[in-house]
Design a protein around this motif. Sequence first.
Motif, mmCIF file in Angstrom:
data_model
loop_
_atom_site.group_PDB
_atom_site.id
_atom_site.type_symbol
_atom_site.label_atom_id
_atom_site.label_comp_id
_atom_site.label_asym_id
_atom_site.label_seq_id
_atom_site.Cartn_x
_atom_site.Cartn_y
_atom_site.Cartn_z
ATOM 1 N N MET A 1 0.918 -1.228 -0.111
ATOM 2 C CA MET A 1 -0.028 0.234 -0.072
ATOM 3 C C MET A 1 0.902 1.294 0.033
ATOM 4 N N ALA A 3 1.552 4.621 1.137
ATOM 5 C CA ALA A 3 1.087 5.577 2.090
ATOM 6 C C ALA A 3 1.174 6.946 1.610
ATOM 7 N N LEU A 6 -2.331 7.681 -0.275
ATOM 8 C CA LEU A 6 -3.227 7.815 0.796
ATOM 9 C C LEU A 6 -3.254 9.047 1.339
ATOM 10 N N THR A 40 -12.312 1.962 -5.643
ATOM 11 C CA THR A 40 -11.838 0.956 -5.080
ATOM 12 C C THR A 40 -11.683 -0.465 -5.571
ATOM 13 N N ILE A 67 -6.484 -0.146 -4.053
ATOM 14 C CA ILE A 67 -7.095 0.410 -2.463
ATOM 15 C C ILE A 67 -8.291 -0.254 -2.026
ATOM 16 N N SER A 68 -8.500 -0.490 -0.797
ATOM 17 C CA SER A 68 -9.934 -1.192 -0.308
ATOM 18 C C SER A 68 -10.496 0.175 0.275
ATOM 19 N N ASN A 70 -11.905 0.197 3.111
ATOM 20 C CA ASN A 70 -11.426 0.389 4.448
ATOM 21 C C ASN A 70 -10.132 1.424 4.643
ATOM 22 N N ASP A 71 -9.259 0.912 3.667
ATOM 23 C CA ASP A 71 -7.939 1.726 3.707
ATOM 24 C C ASP A 71 -8.226 3.266 3.345
ATOM 25 N N CYS A 74 -9.900 5.237 6.114
ATOM 26 C CA CYS A 74 -9.046 5.730 6.982
ATOM 27 C C CYS A 74 -8.402 6.918 6.611
ATOM 28 N N ALA A 75 -7.849 6.926 5.140
ATOM 29 C CA ALA A 75 -7.304 8.046 4.682
ATOM 30 C C ALA A 75 -8.024 9.236 4.520
#
Length: 105
Positions: A1, A3, A6, A40, A67-68, A70-71, A74-75
């Motif tokens: 992933m 970062a 995100l 996503t 990217i999911s 959920n991820d 969060c971002a």
Amino acid sequence: MNAKLLSFLGLARRAGRLALGFDAASDAMLSGKCRLLILTSDLSERTIRSITRTANQTQTRTIVSDISMNDLGCAIGKQTGIVAVNDKGFADKLETLFSEQRQEE
């Protein structure tokens, strides 16, 4: 992933340059504001077909990311599978970051 990717999406959200969700993204595309559509990886096939139909009609660049939901949630602070980027500068940078991420894999 990635970062960095995100984190940049979070920055775009705080700058108010994203439309989140199916309806908001569709409205942004139809009004000509959307510069990039991000989907996503865990979005349903039916939703992908429906939103890409609008993207094709409006000739909006589209990225189906790894990217999911959920991820992404969060971002950016909201659980969604569809993001419309409504700023050319943010859209160009995000495309570059997605391209760099794919090259690293």
